[in-house]
Design an enzyme around this catalytic site. Structure first.
Site, PDB file in Angstrom:
ATOM      1  N   ARG A  18     -12.982  68.971   0.980  1.00 56.44           N
ATOM      2  CA  ARG A  18     -13.719  70.073   0.322  1.00 56.44           C
ATOM      3  C   ARG A  18     -12.919  71.370   0.295  1.00 56.44           C
ATOM      4  NH1 ARG A  18     -17.935  67.854   3.407  1.00 56.44           N
ATOM      5  NH2 ARG A  18     -19.236  66.481   2.141  1.00 56.44           N
ATOM      6  N   LYS A  41      -6.862  78.729 -11.550  1.00 62.07           N
ATOM      7  CA  LYS A  41      -7.325  77.586 -12.349  1.00 62.07           C
ATOM      8  C   LYS A  41      -6.480  76.367 -12.007  1.00 62.07           C
ATOM      9  CE  LYS A  41      -9.200  79.586 -16.552  1.00 62.07           C
ATOM     10  NZ  LYS A  41      -9.007  79.655 -18.017  1.00 62.07           N
ATOM     11  N   GLU A  97       4.236  82.714 -23.387  1.00 64.93           N
ATOM     12  CA  GLU A  97       3.143  83.282 -22.575  1.00 64.93           C
ATOM     13  C   GLU A  97       3.440  84.748 -22.245  1.00 64.93           C
ATOM     14  OE1 GLU A  97       0.324  81.779 -22.201  1.00 64.93           O
ATOM     15  OE2 GLU A  97       0.645  79.622 -22.043  1.00 64.93           O
ATOM     16  N   LYS A 133      -2.140  89.820 -15.445  1.00 66.05           N
ATOM     17  CA  LYS A 133      -3.076  88.724 -15.179  1.00 66.05           C
ATOM     18  C   LYS A 133      -3.911  89.017 -13.942  1.00 66.05           C
ATOM     19  CE  LYS A 133      -3.877  83.817 -15.028  1.00 66.05           C
ATOM     20  NZ  LYS A 133      -3.430  82.457 -15.270  1.00 66.05           N
ATOM     21  N   GLU A 186     -13.950  83.419 -15.690  1.00 62.23           N
ATOM     22  CA  GLU A 186     -13.888  83.381 -17.160  1.00 62.23           C
ATOM     23  C   GLU A 186     -15.265  83.408 -17.824  1.00 62.23           C
ATOM     24  OE1 GLU A 186     -10.687  81.031 -18.944  1.00 62.23           O
ATOM     25  OE2 GLU A 186     -11.975  80.720 -20.675  1.00 62.23           O
ATOM     26  N   ARG A 201     -11.614  87.311 -19.086  1.00 61.45           N
ATOM     27  CA  ARG A 201     -10.529  86.343 -18.877  1.00 61.45           C
ATOM     28  C   ARG A 201     -10.278  85.482 -20.115  1.00 61.45           C
ATOM     29  NH1 ARG A 201      -9.137  82.891 -13.362  1.00 61.45           N
ATOM     30  NH2 ARG A 201      -7.296  81.874 -14.220  1.00 61.45           N
ATOM     31  N   ASN A 230      -6.629  83.166 -23.480  1.00 62.93           N
ATOM     32  CA  ASN A 230      -6.555  82.021 -24.392  1.00 62.93           C
ATOM     33  C   ASN A 230      -6.003  82.403 -25.765  1.00 62.93           C
ATOM     34  OD1 ASN A 230      -7.829  79.904 -22.722  1.00 62.93           O
ATOM     35  ND2 ASN A 230      -9.552  81.332 -22.745  1.00 62.93           N
ATOM     36  N   HIS A 252      -4.264  79.908 -28.034  1.00 64.06           N
ATOM     37  CA  HIS A 252      -4.471  78.565 -27.481  1.00 64.06           C
ATOM     38  C   HIS A 252      -5.417  77.701 -28.313  1.00 64.06           C
ATOM     39  CE1 HIS A 252      -2.332  80.336 -24.166  1.00 64.06           C
ATOM     40  NE2 HIS A 252      -2.433  79.256 -23.421  1.00 64.06           N
ATOM     41  N   HIS A 294      -3.611  74.451 -28.514  1.00 63.64           N
ATOM     42  CA  HIS A 294      -4.053  73.213 -27.848  1.00 63.64           C
ATOM     43  C   HIS A 294      -4.293  72.107 -28.868  1.00 63.64           C
ATOM     44  CE1 HIS A 294      -5.568  75.105 -23.809  1.00 63.64           C
ATOM     45  NE2 HIS A 294      -4.328  74.680 -23.718  1.00 63.64           N
ATOM     46  N   HIS A 354       4.117  73.477 -24.472  1.00 70.68           N
ATOM     47  CA  HIS A 354       2.875  74.243 -24.513  1.00 70.68           C
ATOM     48  C   HIS A 354       3.132  75.604 -25.179  1.00 70.68           C
ATOM     49  CE1 HIS A 354      -1.018  75.687 -23.152  1.00 70.68           C
ATOM     50  NE2 HIS A 354      -0.441  76.711 -22.550  1.00 70.68           N
TER      51      HIS A 354
HETATM   52  P1  NAD Z   1       5.974  71.450 -16.329  1.00 76.05           P
HETATM   53  O1  NAD Z   1       5.389  71.686 -15.013  1.00 76.05           O
HETATM   54  O2  NAD Z   1       5.830  70.106 -16.929  1.00 76.05           O
HETATM   55  O3  NAD Z   1       7.523  71.827 -16.274  1.00 76.05           O
HETATM   56  C1  NAD Z   1       8.310  71.644 -17.431  1.00 76.05           C
HETATM   57  C2  NAD Z   1       9.530  70.776 -17.151  1.00 76.05           C
HETATM   58  O4  NAD Z   1      10.478  71.543 -16.425  1.00 76.05           O
HETATM   59  C3  NAD Z   1       9.255  69.536 -16.303  1.00 76.05           C
HETATM   60  O5  NAD Z   1      10.053  68.474 -16.775  1.00 76.05           O
HETATM   61  C4  NAD Z   1       9.732  69.939 -14.911  1.00 76.05           C
HETATM   62  O6  NAD Z   1      10.154  68.840 -14.154  1.00 76.05           O
HETATM   63  C5  NAD Z   1      10.877  70.838 -15.243  1.00 76.05           C
HETATM   64  N1  NAD Z   1      11.181  71.881 -14.280  1.00 76.05           N
HETATM   65  C6  NAD Z   1      10.303  72.640 -13.579  1.00 76.05           C
HETATM   66  N2  NAD Z   1      10.963  73.591 -12.909  1.00 76.05           N
HETATM   67  C7  NAD Z   1      12.281  73.406 -13.162  1.00 76.05           C
HETATM   68  C8  NAD Z   1      13.450  74.088 -12.793  1.00 76.05           C
HETATM   69  N3  NAD Z   1      13.422  75.193 -12.037  1.00 76.05           N
HETATM   70  N4  NAD Z   1      14.649  73.632 -13.219  1.00 76.05           N
HETATM   71  C9  NAD Z   1      14.705  72.528 -14.031  1.00 76.05           C
HETATM   72  N5  NAD Z   1      13.624  71.865 -14.468  1.00 76.05           N
HETATM   73  C10 NAD Z   1      12.419  72.308 -14.021  1.00 76.05           C
HETATM   74  O7  NAD Z   1       5.407  72.472 -17.440  1.00 76.05           O
HETATM   75  P2  NAD Z   1       5.005  74.012 -17.428  1.00 76.05           P
HETATM   76  O8  NAD Z   1       5.326  74.492 -18.777  1.00 76.05           O
HETATM   77  O9  NAD Z   1       5.533  74.726 -16.258  1.00 76.05           O
HETATM   78  O10 NAD Z   1       3.424  73.937 -17.257  1.00 76.05           O
HETATM   79  C11 NAD Z   1       2.611  73.406 -18.267  1.00 76.05           C
HETATM   80  C12 NAD Z   1       1.267  73.098 -17.671  1.00 76.05           C
HETATM   81  O11 NAD Z   1       0.689  74.303 -17.180  1.00 76.05           O
HETATM   82  C13 NAD Z   1       0.281  72.509 -18.653  1.00 76.05           C
HETATM   83  O12 NAD Z   1      -0.321  71.381 -18.076  1.00 76.05           O
HETATM   84  C14 NAD Z   1      -0.746  73.612 -18.844  1.00 76.05           C
HETATM   85  O13 NAD Z   1      -2.028  73.101 -19.114  1.00 76.05           O
HETATM   86  C15 NAD Z   1      -0.690  74.307 -17.518  1.00 76.05           C
HETATM   87  N6  NAD Z   1      -1.157  75.695 -17.522  1.00 76.05           N
HETATM   88  C16 NAD Z   1      -2.047  76.056 -16.574  1.00 76.05           C
HETATM   89  C17 NAD Z   1      -2.483  77.361 -16.514  1.00 76.05           C
HETATM   90  C18 NAD Z   1      -3.434  77.767 -15.433  1.00 76.05           C
HETATM   91  O14 NAD Z   1      -3.938  78.897 -15.478  1.00 76.05           O
HETATM   92  N7  NAD Z   1      -3.700  76.934 -14.465  1.00 76.05           N
HETATM   93  C19 NAD Z   1      -1.989  78.309 -17.421  1.00 76.05           C
HETATM   94  C20 NAD Z   1      -1.057  77.903 -18.374  1.00 76.05           C
HETATM   95  C21 NAD Z   1      -0.634  76.580 -18.413  1.00 76.05           C
HETATM   96  N1  GLY Z   2      -4.120  80.569 -18.407  1.00 77.73           N
HETATM   97  C1  GLY Z   2      -5.457  80.984 -18.647  1.00 77.73           C
HETATM   98  C2  GLY Z   2      -6.165  81.475 -17.443  1.00 77.73           C
HETATM   99  O1  GLY Z   2      -5.632  81.479 -16.350  1.00 77.73           O
HETATM  100  O2  GLY Z   2      -7.286  81.878 -17.570  1.00 77.73           O
END
Ligand code: NAD
Ligand code: GLY
Length: 370
Positions: A123, A145, A187, A229, A239, A243, A247, A250, A254, A267
């Site tokens: 939990r 998130k 972003e 942020k 949100e 917040r 988006n 997006h 998306h 993305h």
């Molecule tokens: P990712 O985590 O897949 O990383 C992208 C690629 O880069 C991967 O192949 C990874 O192995 C590689 N990588 C990571 N760090 C590296 C480094 N320092 N050197 C070399 N390679 C490296 O993708 P991302 O773009 O970081 O994240 C995308 C995800 O984030 C999506 O799932 C999206 O939905 C999510 N997201 C979440 C929020 C949130 O608020 N929680 C906000 C925006 C996006």
């Molecule tokens: N990336 C959108 C949020 O954190 O609300």
């Protein structure tokens, strides 16, 4: 190089986001500063693990943690229910207790997956985020998130889980592939549009340095985005209002990711396309000036985020936009920016979406059939 510190202040918790160079080797003492845990589970994807996990592992061990290192395959497909289950089983097998800690080392995929696991294991168990992509530093590691995907769509199962600490070592960004770098820049551009004239002008003046990963410009961009942020999340952690601005871009973004197939575009590339689309809708519905549309286009171009050359069926895109989490009663709602720093979340009639999707499709030449 000095460490920048942004404080995220929320009603029930507060934490630091530390941004700087050489921080991976400091993760142990930094985490020790926020927890008395005996065990730490360090989770990263395979790409990140081979480059960086050993340094974090050693640093944690030197600070007295018994470290269990776990890896997941890289890519969005790891944000998955069964993999979350495997991680949960691994935490149990390693004997992690309520007082222990999970460290997510990697991009947004790792942060979202591991964050979700930490939110539900026993939990809730403490979490530290160590982002290694630009996207994760400026956005996903901050704000709490977490999620995994279902076949029906992205991020459909999740939880809010604020970390105890975020440690962003900008040195890790040197090994990020170019398209992942540009994904993060989208972003940053989104934040500039939402933040206002001052940040937007700064971005325009520093686009070349950012594209070239100039260390000072990168640190400044990360700090600006995190500060923005932090303010948004402090005002609306769950949100229910402000917040939603995060988006921006997006709704179509998306939809493009889903319809084109996850992984075809990053993305950020999809979000940048969504920002271009939203700005045109904003001229019609939010009083944005055409000069603002051009200004945003120029910034995205300068950041290496040119308009996507992709043709997708507009009816399918429209359906995907209607399944967006902001939609209400099947009606698409979009974040529209009318001028730098001024935004609204607007219900957009079906006919208006169709008209803009047709116009958008008309600018594409790939010929998959719109
Ligand atoms: P990712 O985590 O897949 O990383 C992208 C690629 O880069 C991967 O192949 C990874 O192995 C590689 N990588 C990571 N760090 C590296 C480094 N320092 N050197 C070399 N390679 C490296 O993708 P991302 O773009 O970081 O994240 C995308 C995800 O984030 C999506 O799932 C999206 O939905 C999510 N997201 C979440 C929020 C949130 O608020 N929680 C906000 C925006 C996006
Ligand atoms: N990336 C959108 C949020 O954190 O609300």
């Amino acid at each position: 190089m000095s460490v920048r510190r942004v404080r995220v202040e929320l009603p029930d918790t507060a934490y630091d986001v530390l941004i700087g160079s050489g921080l991976l080797d400091e993760v142990g003492p930094l985490v020790r500063g926020v927890t008395r845990a005996r065990c730490a589970a360090l989770v990263s994807d395979e790409n990140v693990a081979e480059r960086y996990a050993i340094r974090v592992d050693v640093s944690l061990a030197r600070s007295g943690f018994r470290v269990s290192s776990l890896t997941v395959p890289p890519g969005e497909s790891s944000k998955e229910w069964s993999l979350a289950g495997e991680l949960l089983e691994a935490l149990a097998a390693k004997g992690l207790s309520r007082d222990d800690i999970v460290v997510a080392l990697g991009g947004g995929v790792t942060g979202d997956l591991v964050g979700f696991v930490s939110a539900v294991y026993l939990r809730g168990i403490d979490l530290v985020q160590v982002p290694t992509t630009l996207l994760a530093m400026v956005d996903s590691s901050v704000g709490g998130k977490t999620a995994v995907d279902l076949p029906a769509g992205k991020n459909l199962v999740g939880a809010f889980k604020q970390p105890l600490l975020v440690v962003a070592d900008v040195d890790t960004l040197k090994t990020l592939p170019d398209e992942e770098w540009r994904s993060g820049l989208a972003e940053v551009a989104k934040t500039a549009m939402l933040s206002g004239e001052e940040m937007l002008s700064w971005m325009e003046g520093n686009a070349r340095r950012l594209l070239d990963r100039d260390p000072d410009a990168v640190i400044e961009a990360v700090e600006r985005c995190v500060a923005f942020k932090a303010g948004v999340v402090a005002a609306d952690e769950r949100e229910s209002g402000p917040r939603e601005c995060l988006n921006y871009g997006h709704t179509l973004g998306h939809a493009i990711e889903k319809v084109a197939g996850y992984g075809r575009f990053t993305h950020g590339a999809a979000v940048a396309e969504g920002m271009r689309f939203a700005s045109r809708v904003a001229v019609q519905l939010a009083g944005a000036d055409v000069s603002f549309v051009r200004r945003q286009d120029r910034l995205l171009d300068a950041l290496g985020l040119g308009a996507l050359e992709v043709a997708l069926p507009t009816a399918v895109l429209h359906d995907a936009m209607r399944s967006d989490k902001k939609a209400r009663g099947g009606e698409v709602r979009m974040v529209l920016v009318s001028e730098p720093g001024t935004w609204s979340c607007v219900a957009v009639e079906r006919a208006v979406i169709d008209e803009h999707l047709e116009a958008w499709a008309g600018t594409k030449s790939e010929g998959e059939g719109a």
